[in-house]
Design an enzyme around this catalytic site. Structure first.
Site, short mmCIF file in Angstrom:
data_model
loop_
_atom_site.label_atom_id
_atom_site.label_comp_id
_atom_site.label_asym_id
_atom_site.label_seq_id
_atom_site.Cartn_x
_atom_site.Cartn_y
_atom_site.Cartn_z
N CYS A 1 63.29 -51.88 38.10
CA CYS A 1 63.72 -52.07 39.43
C CYS A 1 64.84 -53.09 39.53
O CYS A 1 64.60 -54.14 39.30
CB CYS A 1 62.64 -52.24 40.17
SG CYS A 1 62.92 -52.11 41.87
N HIS B 1 59.92 -43.27 42.80
CA HIS B 1 60.16 -44.79 42.72
C HIS B 1 60.82 -45.03 44.21
O HIS B 1 60.46 -46.08 44.72
CB HIS B 1 61.04 -45.10 41.46
CG HIS B 1 61.31 -46.51 41.32
ND1 HIS B 1 60.95 -47.36 40.18
CD2 HIS B 1 62.13 -47.38 42.13
CE1 HIS B 1 61.19 -48.59 40.48
NE2 HIS B 1 62.30 -48.61 41.55
N GLU B 2 61.97 -44.35 44.46
CA GLU B 2 62.65 -44.66 45.49
C GLU B 2 61.99 -44.61 46.76
O GLU B 2 62.19 -45.29 47.75
CB GLU B 2 63.81 -44.04 45.59
CG GLU B 2 64.82 -44.31 44.37
CD GLU B 2 65.14 -45.57 44.23
OE1 GLU B 2 65.05 -46.51 45.12
OE2 GLU B 2 65.15 -46.20 42.83
#
Length: 215
Positions: A126, A168-169
């Site tokens: 990340c 994830h986003e």
């Protein structure tokens, strides 16, 4: 519902960010904005400012480099993210991870839900947790619903690595970091990843570091 004052404050914040040339600053874990649910987008930025902000997110994502970037990662608590993945990976990795090229997309007010019960576990990193990666088990296929930057509805099923990216986003917009979902024993520095765990799957890492992968 956001007030006119809230809209003005967010617009002013974005204008201030865009006043500087070059990529935006990506905030790191520990910043409160990464741990709060972002505000749904409902016109806080006018069309011109939204377009400029989206372009700044794209430039920042490319410069990092990364395959996704959410507005809270540059300090803006709005449910907006961008994704793009040229997927320049070897064939072995492509097949194991389902990593295929993804065009540039803007996700406005995204949400996702699993499709089926399949799960896949791979190392993730990340931009807001620089220097580290860890194994995260996620649904292998998800249905994403959102709007694009022009307000058009998006309702699409993603599989493989693209599914991981949109999860994830979108998680960022809910105040969730990948570390919250990760296998703690898998946490590895980028150096360790390069020297030990660059295989297409994390099976060797699981055996050596002592954690289980989903079956």
């Amino acid at each position: 519902m956001a007030t006119a004052h809230d809209h003005a404050s967010l617009a002013e914040q974005v204008e201030e960010l865009l006043a500087a040339d070059g990529p935006l600053t990506i905030v790191a874990a520990g910043e409160p904005v990464l741990r709060r649910a972002a505000e749904p987008f409902d016109g806080q930025l006018d069309d011109a400012l939204l377009a400029r902000f989206v372009e700044a997110l794209r430039v920042t994502m490319h410069a990092a480099p990364g395959v996704g970037l959410a507005a809270p990662q540059v300090g803006v608590a709005l449910r907006i993210a961008v994704v793009e993945d040229p997927a320049p990976v070897p064939e072995e990795v492509r097949l194991a991870r389902g990593r295929v090229p993804q065009p540039f997309r803007v996700l406005v007010n995204p949400s996702y839900e699993p499709v089926g019960g399949g799960r896949a576990a791979f190392f993730e990193g990340c931009l807001s947790v620089p220097g580290w990666q860890a194994v995260v088990a996620r649904p292998a296929e998800v249905r994403l619903t959102c709007r694009d930057e022009h307000g058009r509805a998006v309702d699409e099923v993603f599989t493989g690595w693209p599914a991981r990216i949109v999860q994830h986003e979108t998680d960022h917009l809910d105040g969730t970091l990948y570390l919250d979902r990760a296998e703690p024993r898998s946490l590895s520095s980028n150096q360790a990843m390069a020297e030990r765990w660059s295989q297409a799957t994390p099976e060797q890492a699981a055996r050596a570091l002592g954690f289980e992968l989903p079956r």
